[in-house]
Design an enzyme around this catalytic site. Structure first.
Site, mmCIF file in Angstrom:
data_model
loop_
_atom_site.group_PDB
_atom_site.id
_atom_site.type_symbol
_atom_site.label_atom_id
_atom_site.label_comp_id
_atom_site.label_asym_id
_atom_site.label_seq_id
_atom_site.Cartn_x
_atom_site.Cartn_y
_atom_site.Cartn_z
ATOM 1 N N TYR A 248 -5.119 -10.744 0.118
ATOM 2 C CA TYR A 248 -3.938 -11.120 -0.657
ATOM 3 C C TYR A 248 -3.412 -9.906 -1.416
ATOM 4 C CZ TYR A 248 -6.952 -15.205 -0.076
ATOM 5 O OH TYR A 248 -7.791 -16.143 0.440
ATOM 6 N N GLU A 267 -1.514 -2.442 11.955
ATOM 7 C CA GLU A 267 -2.709 -1.593 11.895
ATOM 8 C C GLU A 267 -2.749 -0.697 13.128
ATOM 9 O OE1 GLU A 267 -4.747 -1.336 9.404
ATOM 10 O OE2 GLU A 267 -4.596 -3.180 8.242
#
Ligand SMILES: [Zn+2]
Length: 297
Positions: A248, A267
């Site tokens: 988060y 990523e």
């Protein structure tokens, strides 16, 4: 027309700034502004290209030891600018159409102090030098350093279940994962939050390393159009879309929560950070398609 940006090298803040100067000289239609300063006082640049309604934002190097994302974004930018100038098609897309339909905002290095620390070692300034070595447990090896120079992880700083992220992370400053004593306590994250509010982005892509994965959900708040976009990213790159992860307070989490518009964490590459520069060509080949798809989708 020659390639100006050579991304396949140790790509620190000063290398980036020299390349931005050169790009400005070759391509005067780009706009460069500064969105704020790092803790150590470095100006954080934003580059804008295009005149369209679709306001797309890309950023890199939220994390110090992920500086290859800056090298990637700067190289992609160079390729886009060359395509515009020479009017060479981008796959099926006409670069001039992309220019007219989108306004692309790039902040290639959110965390310049962290990048310089990983690449060049601790700052010369006595106070900062001593502090940062202490935060690194006395070690001069900063290859594991993700945070800003004060030991705050900039991608754990956004008010999107910040408390939930805090509960699973260290409570004191260090090389990674400390989210600060409150959300948006750092100049770099304040600058990104202010920019994001001001520009009213249609979508954002935050580039990190590593894993060849793309995170596209947050707490069920992501809009339906996120899914076809991430499917296209996957089709062109081979990277795996992942809707939900236990994480988060990241930039894309906050963007999805506040605007209910598509936000992605990409990523790049595979291995352990910092990824070796020898991976640059492979990453560029895989993920250049994501750079385009973010514009044409
Ligand atoms: Zn990261």
């Amino acid at each position: 027309m020659e390639i100006i940006v050579n991304g396949k090298r140790d790509y620190d803040y000063f290398t980036m700034m020299r390349d931005i100067e050169k790009l400005l000289a070759y391509f005067p239609f780009i706009k460069v502004t500064f969105i704020g300063k790092s803790v150590l006082g470095l100006d954080i640049p934003e580059i804008r290209i295009g005149e369209g309604e679709k306001r797309v934002h890309y950023n890199g190097s939220f994390h110090g030891n992920e500086w290859i994302t800056t090298a990637f974004l700067m190289s992609c930018l160079n390729e886009y600018l060359l395509a515009l100038k020479c009017q060479t098609p981008i796959g099926d897309a006409d670069p001039l159409c992309l220019y007219e339909e989108t306004t692309l905002s790039i902040v290639p290095m959110v965390n310049p102090d962290g990048v310089n620390l990983v690449l060049n070692g601790p700052p010369a300034h006595k106070k900062w030098r001593a502090e940062v070595i202490e935060l690194n447990n006395g070690s001069l090896d900063f290859s594991g350093w993700k945070a800003n120079i004060r030991g705050v992880d900039l991608n754990d700083q956004f008010p999107a279940n910040w408390e939930g992220e805090r509960a699973r992370n260290p409570l004191t400053p260090g090389p990674r994962d400390y989210g600060g004593n409150r959300p948006l306590s750092e100049p770099e994250t304040i600058a990104m939050a202010e920019l994001t509010r001001k520009r009213n982005f249609s979508r954002v892509l935050a580039f990190h390393t590593q894993g060849e994965e793309m995170y596209w959900g947050f707490d069920g708040l992501e809009p339906p159009e996120s899914e076809p976009i991430v499917q296209e990213f996957s089709r062109v790159s081979g990277y795996k879309p992942v809707r939900i992860i236990e994480s988060y307070a990241g930039y894309k989490d906050w963007f999805i929560q506040e605007w209910r518009r598509p936000g992605f964490t990409i990523e790049l590459g595979c291995g352990s950070n910092p990824l070796p520069i020898s991976q640059f060509d492979k990453i560029y080949q895989e993920a250049l398609g994501i750079f385009w798809a973010g514009l044409y989708m």
